[in-house]
Write a protein that holds these residues in place. Structure first.
Motif, mmCIF file in Angstrom:
data_model
loop_
_atom_site.group_PDB
_atom_site.id
_atom_site.type_symbol
_atom_site.label_atom_id
_atom_site.label_comp_id
_atom_site.label_asym_id
_atom_site.label_seq_id
_atom_site.Cartn_x
_atom_site.Cartn_y
_atom_site.Cartn_z
ATOM 1 N N TRP A 235 3.413 0.473 -9.047
ATOM 2 C CA TRP A 235 1.988 0.724 -9.202
ATOM 3 C C TRP A 235 1.318 -0.492 -9.821
ATOM 4 O O TRP A 235 1.918 -1.227 -10.602
ATOM 5 N N TRP B 177 8.973 1.744 -6.432
ATOM 6 C CA TRP B 177 7.529 1.926 -6.291
ATOM 7 C C TRP B 177 6.843 1.201 -7.436
ATOM 8 O O TRP B 177 7.051 1.532 -8.601
ATOM 9 N N THR C 123 -2.287 -0.130 3.808
ATOM 10 C CA THR C 123 -3.447 -0.301 2.933
ATOM 11 C C THR C 123 -4.685 0.441 3.414
ATOM 12 O O THR C 123 -5.791 0.154 2.967
ATOM 13 N N GLY D 72 0.843 -1.191 0.000
ATOM 14 C CA GLY D 72 0.000 0.000 0.000
ATOM 15 C C GLY D 72 0.879 1.242 0.000
ATOM 16 O O GLY D 72 1.993 1.231 0.519
ATOM 17 N N GLY D 73 0.379 2.295 -0.577
ATOM 18 C CA GLY D 73 1.174 3.525 -0.654
ATOM 19 C C GLY D 73 0.533 4.645 0.125
ATOM 20 O O GLY D 73 0.461 4.605 1.342
ATOM 21 N N GLU E 23 1.823 -1.135 -4.584
ATOM 22 C CA GLU E 23 0.581 -0.365 -4.600
ATOM 23 C C GLU E 23 -0.371 -1.002 -5.606
ATOM 24 O O GLU E 23 -0.099 -1.044 -6.811
ATOM 25 N N ARG F 263 -3.234 -0.069 -6.629
ATOM 26 C CA ARG F 263 -3.859 0.883 -7.548
ATOM 27 C C ARG F 263 -2.923 1.178 -8.722
ATOM 28 O O ARG F 263 -1.697 1.114 -8.590
ATOM 29 N N VAL G 261 7.686 -0.558 -2.519
ATOM 30 C CA VAL G 261 6.289 -0.258 -2.224
ATOM 31 C C VAL G 261 5.420 -0.978 -3.247
ATOM 32 O O VAL G 261 5.590 -0.800 -4.457
#
Length: 366
Positions: A120, A118, A153, A9-10, A32, A34, A30
């Motif tokens: 996504w 990161w 999250t 989660g970010g 994420e 989304r 990270v």
């Protein structure tokens, strides 16, 4: 390379934790789920967050196009007569109405620039203990091994709940939220909070002239027709004073359908264990009335990042220090929340207010 820590989660909490870890020379990834930051209704950063932003070297993010200085708070609370609390009465400058999509994007960029990876659109499928650390199976089929995992999250607290933690809550608060647009937008940058029998209204101007508006009430008290359309929402708005004047006086109309968003005060019963911890809203989420939202998330991310770094370095007391800090912060927030709600006594028999005037909130498992 095997990351030393993985943050699932970010958001602001995850980004700040990743930034802290990367600057301390710790490899961090990270995950994420989304594809990118979500569009949020709006958020006001209080002046009290300024010292942390300066410490992290992030103050310049607020000077970018898309954010708007906030001069203070206006409220109709405990009396039909409006009151004001300007920020200029303090010593830390203005607050800010931030574009959350833009702000979260820039935070992620800063974390990456510091050395964090990161990813996504990368959801977690499975997490299990393995070899003194963790083995994470991702939804894209990839596998990561790491020494430490962190849950960022949000209220869903997906990772911590898989690891055995339970979510408990103090209330059932939800926000019926929307973004409004006008051809002649307001220029008043005060955040407005107005109490009504069924709860309270929030509104704040954004930099692009849109107005972020939400009716806050308990989910079980929210009338079904309010969830379904603008006409019922307008009828509820008609029971307000200052909020109605702000919206109708500038011809604001709904830009998109109303959304019902969770806003309860809740926490995990356990926010840290062997090789893992929770941060931000995953650890503890606050009633928006406290104005602790994004500020608390970023503060939690800062302390979580240092706690993870300490634990990876073998500092066993880092976990206890983090637990103590988070517990004291949560207790202080609950006390402040109770005091705020105790100031509104105009409708003592209405369910929303009667619940908040009870001696103590009742913890319920979510």
């Amino acid at each position: 390379m095997r990351p030393q820590a993985v943050i699932v989660g970010g958001g602001p909490a995850g980004a700040v934790a990743a930034l802290v870890l990367a600057r301390r020379g710790i490899s961090v990834t990270v995950l994420e789920s989304r594809a990118g930051p979500d569009r949020k209704v709006g958020e006001c950063l209080p002046p009290s967050l300024s010292p942390l932003l300066r410490h992290l070297g992030l103050e310049d993010l607020l000077l970018l196009e898309g954010h708007l200085p906030s001069l203070g708070n206006r409220f109709v609370w405990g009396s039909p007569r409006p009151g004001e609390r300007p920020f200029l009465a303090g010593t830390q400058g203005d607050g800010w109405h931030v574009d959350r999509l833009l702000f979260e994007s820039r935070l992620a960029e800063r974390a990456r620039a510091a050395g964090a990876e990161w990813r996504w659109g990368c959801g977690l499928e499975r997490c299990e203990a393995a070899g003194g650390g963790w083995r994470l199976e991702l939804q894209d089929g990839d596998v990561l091994e790491t020494f430490f995992v962190a849950d960022a999250t949000g209220r869903a607290s997906r990772l911590a709940r898989r690891l055995g933690a339970r979510r408990v809550r103090y209330d059932r608060l939800v926000g019926l939220a929307a973004l409004l647009r006008s051809s002649s937008p307001a220029v008043d940058t005060y955040t407005l909070v107005e109490a009504v029998p069924e709860g309270w209204w929030y509104s704040a101007l954004l930099a692009d002239g849109r107005l972020a508006v939400a009716l806050m009430t308990d989910g079980d008290l929210l009338e079904p027709d309010l969830r379904e359309g603008e006409h019922a929402w307008r009828r509820a708005l008609g029971r307000t004073q200052e909020t109605r004047a702000r919206i109708e006086g500038h011809g604001y109309g709904l830009e998109e359908p109303l959304r019902s968003l969770p806003a309860e005060t809740s926490r995990l019963d356990t926010i840290a264990g062997d090789g893992w911890l929770a941060l931000g809203d995953a650890a503890a989420a606050y009633d928006p009335l406290s104005s602790h939202g994004i500020g608390s998330a970023m503060g939690s991310g800062f302390y979580a990042g240092h706690a993870i770094a300490g634990l990876l370095a073998g500092e066993s007391d880092a976990r206890l220090a983090y637990l103590d800090l988070m517990q004291r912060a949560y207790g202080a927030c609950l006390d402040l929340q109770r005091r705020h709600y105790a100031q509104e006594r105009r409708w003592p028999e209405v369910p929303f207010w009667r619940r908040r005037h009870e001696e103590a909130y009742c913890l319920e498992p979510l």
